[in-house]
Scaffold this motif. Sequence first.
Motif, PDB file in Angstrom:
ATOM      1  N   ALA A  87      35.435  43.728  36.709  1.00 21.27           N
ATOM      2  CA  ALA A  87      34.617  45.456  37.324  1.00 21.27           C
ATOM      3  C   ALA A  87      34.835  45.603  38.643  1.00 21.27           C
ATOM      4  O   ALA A  87      35.614  47.105  38.894  1.00 21.27           O
ATOM      5  CB  ALA A  87      33.250  44.639  36.540  1.00 21.27           C
ATOM      6  N   GLU A  88      35.606  45.104  39.442  1.00 24.20           N
ATOM      7  CA  GLU A  88      35.324  45.304  40.984  1.00 24.20           C
ATOM      8  C   GLU A  88      36.803  45.594  40.615  1.00 24.20           C
ATOM      9  O   GLU A  88      36.900  47.017  41.442  1.00 24.20           O
ATOM     10  CB  GLU A  88      35.347  44.183  41.390  1.00 24.20           C
ATOM     11  N   ASN A  89      37.990  45.310  40.711  1.00 24.66           N
ATOM     12  CA  ASN A  89      38.929  45.797  40.360  1.00 24.66           C
ATOM     13  C   ASN A  89      39.461  46.721  39.553  1.00 24.66           C
ATOM     14  O   ASN A  89      39.831  47.897  39.595  1.00 24.66           O
ATOM     15  CB  ASN A  89      39.670  44.452  39.177  1.00 24.66           C
ATOM     16  N   ALA A  90      38.666  47.070  38.215  1.00 28.05           N
ATOM     17  CA  ALA A  90      38.461  48.482  37.831  1.00 28.05           C
ATOM     18  C   ALA A  90      37.950  49.725  38.513  1.00 28.05           C
ATOM     19  O   ALA A  90      38.920  50.753  38.870  1.00 28.05           O
ATOM     20  CB  ALA A  90      37.605  48.516  37.024  1.00 28.05           C
ATOM     21  N   ARG A  91      37.235  49.659  39.674  1.00 29.18           N
ATOM     22  CA  ARG A  91      36.626  50.562  40.405  1.00 29.18           C
ATOM     23  C   ARG A  91      37.339  50.592  41.869  1.00 29.18           C
ATOM     24  O   ARG A  91      37.827  51.521  41.946  1.00 29.18           O
ATOM     25  CB  ARG A  91      35.492  49.485  40.916  1.00 29.18           C
ATOM     26  N   VAL A  92      38.195  49.329  42.072  1.00 28.38           N
ATOM     27  CA  VAL A  92      38.850  50.010  43.377  1.00 28.38           C
ATOM     28  C   VAL A  92      40.073  50.337  42.545  1.00 28.38           C
ATOM     29  O   VAL A  92      40.576  51.093  43.473  1.00 28.38           O
ATOM     30  CB  VAL A  92      39.629  47.685  43.859  1.00 28.38           C
ATOM     31  N   ASN A  93      40.642  50.530  41.695  1.00 26.79           N
ATOM     32  CA  ASN A  93      41.394  50.986  40.865  1.00 26.79           C
ATOM     33  C   ASN A  93      41.519  52.015  40.294  1.00 26.79           C
ATOM     34  O   ASN A  93      42.004  52.973  39.536  1.00 26.79           O
ATOM     35  CB  ASN A  93      42.593  50.097  40.051  1.00 26.79           C
ATOM     36  N   GLY A  94      39.887  52.245  39.962  1.00 28.85           N
ATOM     37  CA  GLY A  94      39.271  54.073  39.984  1.00 28.85           C
ATOM     38  C   GLY A  94      39.777  54.231  38.253  1.00 28.85           C
ATOM     39  O   GLY A  94      39.894  55.321  37.907  1.00 28.85           O
ATOM     40  N   VAL A  95      40.011  53.109  37.014  1.00 32.83           N
ATOM     41  CA  VAL A  95      39.108  52.900  36.486  1.00 32.83           C
ATOM     42  C   VAL A  95      37.809  52.936  35.464  1.00 32.83           C
ATOM     43  O   VAL A  95      38.348  52.392  34.165  1.00 32.83           O
ATOM     44  CB  VAL A  95      40.725  52.232  35.433  1.00 32.83           C
ATOM     45  N   ALA A  96      36.956  52.655  36.599  1.00 39.23           N
ATOM     46  CA  ALA A  96      35.539  51.825  36.097  1.00 39.23           C
ATOM     47  C   ALA A  96      35.689  52.550  34.728  1.00 39.23           C
ATOM     48  O   ALA A  96      35.064  52.398  33.927  1.00 39.23           O
ATOM     49  CB  ALA A  96      35.287  51.644  37.450  1.00 39.23           C
ATOM     50  N   GLU A  97      36.093  54.264  34.806  1.00 40.01           N
ATOM     51  CA  GLU A  97      34.614  54.994  34.002  1.00 40.01           C
ATOM     52  C   GLU A  97      35.414  54.903  32.287  1.00 40.01           C
ATOM     53  O   GLU A  97      34.501  55.003  31.075  1.00 40.01           O
ATOM     54  CB  GLU A  97      34.504  56.171  34.207  1.00 40.01           C
ATOM     55  N   ARG A  98      36.598  54.125  32.367  1.00 34.60           N
ATOM     56  CA  ARG A  98      37.411  53.641  31.216  1.00 34.60           C
ATOM     57  C   ARG A  98      37.891  52.468  30.444  1.00 34.60           C
ATOM     58  O   ARG A  98      37.982  52.108  29.636  1.00 34.60           O
ATOM     59  CB  ARG A  98      38.628  54.488  31.030  1.00 34.60           C
ATOM     60  N   VAL A  99      36.934  51.724  31.105  1.00 36.04           N
ATOM     61  CA  VAL A  99      37.133  49.777  30.824  1.00 36.04           C
ATOM     62  C   VAL A  99      35.421  49.425  30.985  1.00 36.04           C
ATOM     63  O   VAL A  99      35.055  49.420  31.204  1.00 36.04           O
ATOM     64  CB  VAL A  99      37.701  49.200  32.034  1.00 36.04           C
ATOM     65  N   THR A 100      35.210  48.980  29.874  1.00 36.83           N
ATOM     66  CA  THR A 100      34.009  48.203  29.157  1.00 36.83           C
ATOM     67  C   THR A 100      34.426  46.725  29.185  1.00 36.83           C
ATOM     68  O   THR A 100      35.103  45.915  29.706  1.00 36.83           O
ATOM     69  CB  THR A 100      32.823  48.458  28.300  1.00 36.83           C
ATOM     70  N   PHE A 101      32.932  46.512  30.338  1.00 34.37           N
ATOM     71  CA  PHE A 101      33.111  44.190  30.316  1.00 34.37           C
ATOM     72  C   PHE A 101      31.724  43.743  29.740  1.00 34.37           C
ATOM     73  O   PHE A 101      31.009  44.317  30.169  1.00 34.37           O
ATOM     74  CB  PHE A 101      32.686  44.078  31.782  1.00 34.37           C
ATOM     75  N   THR A 102      32.947  42.995  28.551  1.00 31.25           N
ATOM     76  CA  THR A 102      31.697  42.672  27.615  1.00 31.25           C
ATOM     77  C   THR A 102      31.499  41.197  28.009  1.00 31.25           C
ATOM     78  O   THR A 102      33.017  40.469  27.808  1.00 31.25           O
ATOM     79  CB  THR A 102      31.703  42.434  26.430  1.00 31.25           C
ATOM     80  N   PRO A 103      30.346  40.425  28.142  1.00 27.51           N
ATOM     81  CA  PRO A 103      30.505  38.624  28.039  1.00 27.51           C
ATOM     82  C   PRO A 103      30.489  38.021  26.726  1.00 27.51           C
ATOM     83  O   PRO A 103      29.835  38.859  26.168  1.00 27.51           O
ATOM     84  CB  PRO A 103      29.461  38.219  29.207  1.00 27.51           C
ATOM     85  N   GLY A 104      31.524  37.122  26.360  1.00 26.88           N
ATOM     86  CA  GLY A 104      31.531  36.576  25.932  1.00 26.88           C
ATOM     87  C   GLY A 104      32.786  36.331  24.734  1.00 26.88           C
ATOM     88  O   GLY A 104      33.669  36.368  25.865  1.00 26.88           O
TER      89      GLY A 104
END
Length: 282
Positions: free
Chosen positions: A155-172
């Motif tokens: 999730a941090e890597n998505a933020r750093v690379n400016g794509v956090a709004e389009r990537v969701t992270f789900t445990p499991g």
Amino acid sequence: MAESWTVLKILKWTSGYLAERGIDNGRLDAELLLADLLQLDRVGLYLNFDRPLNAAELTDFRQRVGRRARREPLQYILGRAEFWSLPFRVGPAVLVPRPDTEVLVEEALARATPAARILDVGTGSGAIAVALAHELPAARVAAVDISKEALLLAAENARVNGVAERVTFTPGNLHALADGEFDLVVANPPYIAATDLAGLMPEVRDFEPQLALDGGSDGLDAYRALARQASKLLVPGGWLLVEVGAGQAPAVQELLAAAGFGELFCRADYAGIPRVVGGRHI
Ligand code: GLN
């Protein structure tokens, strides 16, 4: 007065020391560790060969070199790695992203529509998910991993690379997404046969997460699960693309064929090793 350690002198000493410890690119690793410590790039290091290191720098550097000499991956010591020319934070909870895996990203991009809905199974550092979201500005990516620590990093890597709004992270695992509707499912699953784990390089065997490596008795467990589940998650015509270990491509193609996938293909990495297998849900 004791002779001081300059940049050049300590680089030379460290290269030799790491080489003695069986590390192939001792000089390069020494340069990268020292450049990071002194907050220089490698060119900066070369322009500062005569710069003496102070006591604090020396202590810090020796500690880093000690870790590398014990075969800890360079990227864990630096806390970062590059993948698809993007910066990623990494740590012991995730596999260090490999250049081989960029071939999987290339094959995914060759098949993705601009607004593709993509699922990355076992995302780890998020390397594949983030690279795809970065290249496809209208795509949405769902990333799953059974490691919560991995998801935090991803999730941090998505933020750093400016794509956090389009990537969701789900445990499991895949079951967490039983109702998904995806155009593309990608995965670099654990694929080392349990009996081969002991023979891996110390960097991998002793430091990288077993969860990301151990593919069960023949290394193919994850592909069996993926082949079964992915056809339920993919829209008709959607693609499943997986990274495979050396020698596994024919067996994985067979598994995909048996699960009803068509248009099977295999792509070699830049070392010529069959590395990506894919098929279409028809
Ligand atoms: N490419 C890794 C290695 O050979 C293994 C990664 C995996 O199991 N997915 O060290």
